[in-house]
Design a protein around this motif. Structure first.
Motif, PDB file in Angstrom:
ATOM      1  N   SER A   5      35.034  50.493  40.156  1.00  0.00           N
ATOM      2  CA  SER A   5      36.461  50.698  40.402  1.00  0.00           C
ATOM      3  C   SER A   5      37.099  49.415  40.930  1.00  0.00           C
ATOM      4  N   ARG A   6      38.437  49.350  40.889  1.00  0.00           N
ATOM      5  CA  ARG A   6      39.139  48.105  41.188  1.00  0.00           C
ATOM      6  C   ARG A   6      39.135  47.732  42.667  1.00  0.00           C
ATOM      7  N   SER A   7      38.615  48.609  43.526  1.00  0.00           N
ATOM      8  CA  SER A   7      38.475  48.227  44.931  1.00  0.00           C
ATOM      9  C   SER A   7      37.362  47.200  45.123  1.00  0.00           C
ATOM     10  N   ILE A   8      36.565  46.986  44.081  1.00  0.00           N
ATOM     11  CA  ILE A   8      35.478  46.016  44.127  1.00  0.00           C
ATOM     12  C   ILE A   8      35.929  44.753  43.422  1.00  0.00           C
ATOM     13  N   ASP A  67      29.801  40.812  41.509  1.00  0.00           N
ATOM     14  CA  ASP A  67      28.671  39.929  41.216  1.00  0.00           C
ATOM     15  C   ASP A  67      27.494  40.218  42.142  1.00  0.00           C
ATOM     16  N   LEU A  68      27.776  40.427  43.430  1.00  0.00           N
ATOM     17  CA  LEU A  68      26.709  40.756  44.378  1.00  0.00           C
ATOM     18  C   LEU A  68      26.045  42.072  44.012  1.00  0.00           C
ATOM     19  N   VAL A 116      24.386  52.846  34.048  1.00  0.00           N
ATOM     20  CA  VAL A 116      25.708  53.324  33.655  1.00  0.00           C
ATOM     21  C   VAL A 116      26.736  52.848  34.673  1.00  0.00           C
ATOM     22  N   GLU A 117      27.866  52.336  34.207  1.00  0.00           N
ATOM     23  CA  GLU A 117      28.962  51.968  35.092  1.00  0.00           C
ATOM     24  C   GLU A 117      30.087  52.988  34.964  1.00  0.00           C
ATOM     25  N   ARG A 137      31.009  42.420  32.485  1.00  0.00           N
ATOM     26  CA  ARG A 137      31.454  43.347  33.527  1.00  0.00           C
ATOM     27  C   ARG A 137      32.918  43.693  33.291  1.00  0.00           C
ATOM     28  N   THR A 138      33.304  44.878  33.748  1.00  0.00           N
ATOM     29  CA  THR A 138      34.688  45.302  33.665  1.00  0.00           C
ATOM     30  C   THR A 138      35.073  45.964  34.973  1.00  0.00           C
TER      31      THR A 138
END
Length: 239
Positions: A37-40, A46-47, A78-79, A113-114
């Motif tokens: 999610s966009r909070s990351i 990357d971490l 799965v993401e 990544r997305t």
């Protein structure tokens, strides 16, 4: 509308027992379900990805894999984010040696990544639960390892889906990230571990290993994988 219909279909499927299979025997079928999610932010993402890449080739984890009766596990990565986003980055793959683990780690390191909006833990669990039926393997242990930095804010309640999965013999373990640097100005959720314990994890032997922040993520995921791979089947789980 089609994605919503697919989600409802997944929930309906979870309400019925999975069909018996006679596929490749493994000691564990494991879905790594990872929050994007966009909070990351990019650094934290990357971490997080690096934590899984390094864990997959950790000597302790390889030893745990090779210590089982069949000396192998099946894994899928799965993401997930909102109800409309669940993506299989690494499909079901059998890990039966250090080179096999290295190949998966290399593929994961190279995968794009997305980032997507919302946090739909229930939808992520529903997708992961239905994903077991495509593993091509058979095990007495089916585990969803779900990690994330927030609570459900979209889609079905996590506890509703959790209960459906546990009724099928699936175990859900959690890795809550207690604090990040990009939480849109909101204060850290210092009780996210309690939320995961009460609403997300379930099944015989289910547990959480919190990460203090994303810098601590690699340590947490290594500890978590060693523990869940090393666990033995419960008598309460289907044979």
């Amino acid at each position: 509308m089609r994605r919503r219909t697919a989600l409802l279909g997944s929930l309906a499927a979870l309400a019925s027992p999975l069909p018996a299979r006679a596929d490749t025997p493994v000691d564990l079928e494991l879905v790594l379900a990872v929050d994007v999610s966009r909070s990351i932010d990019e650094i934290e993402a990357d971490l997080q990805r690096r934590g899984y890449v390094e864990a997959l080739t950790d000597e302790r984890i390889i030893t745990a894999i090779l210590s089982g009766e069949n000396k192998c596990i099946a894994l899928s990565y799965v993401e997930w984010a909102g109800t409309q986003y669940q993506s299989v980055v690494i499909d079901w793959t059998v890990i039966d040696s250090a080179p096999a683990a290295r190949r998966i780690a290399d593929r994961l390191a190279e995968a794009p990544r997305t980032s997507q909006s919302w946090t739909a833990i229930g939808a992520a669990l529903a997708f992961a639960g239905s994903h077991f039926d495509r593993s091509g393997t058979q095990s007495r242990r089916r585990v969803i390892d779900i990690s994330g930095d927030g609570r459900t804010n979209e889609g079905p309640p996590a506890e509703l889906v959790r209960d459906m999965l546990v009724a099928q013999g699936i175990v859900i373990n959690g890795l809550p990230v207690m604090m990040n640097r990009s939480n849109f100005g909101r204060p850290p959720d210092f009780e996210l571990d309690k939320y995961y314990e009460q609403n997300v994890i379930g099944g015989p032997g289910a547990f959480i290993i919190p990460a203090a922040n994303f810098n601590d993520f690699g340590r947490a995921v290594r500890s978590k994988l060693v523990r869940e791979i090393s666990q033995r089947p419960s008598r309460r789980m289907p044979a």
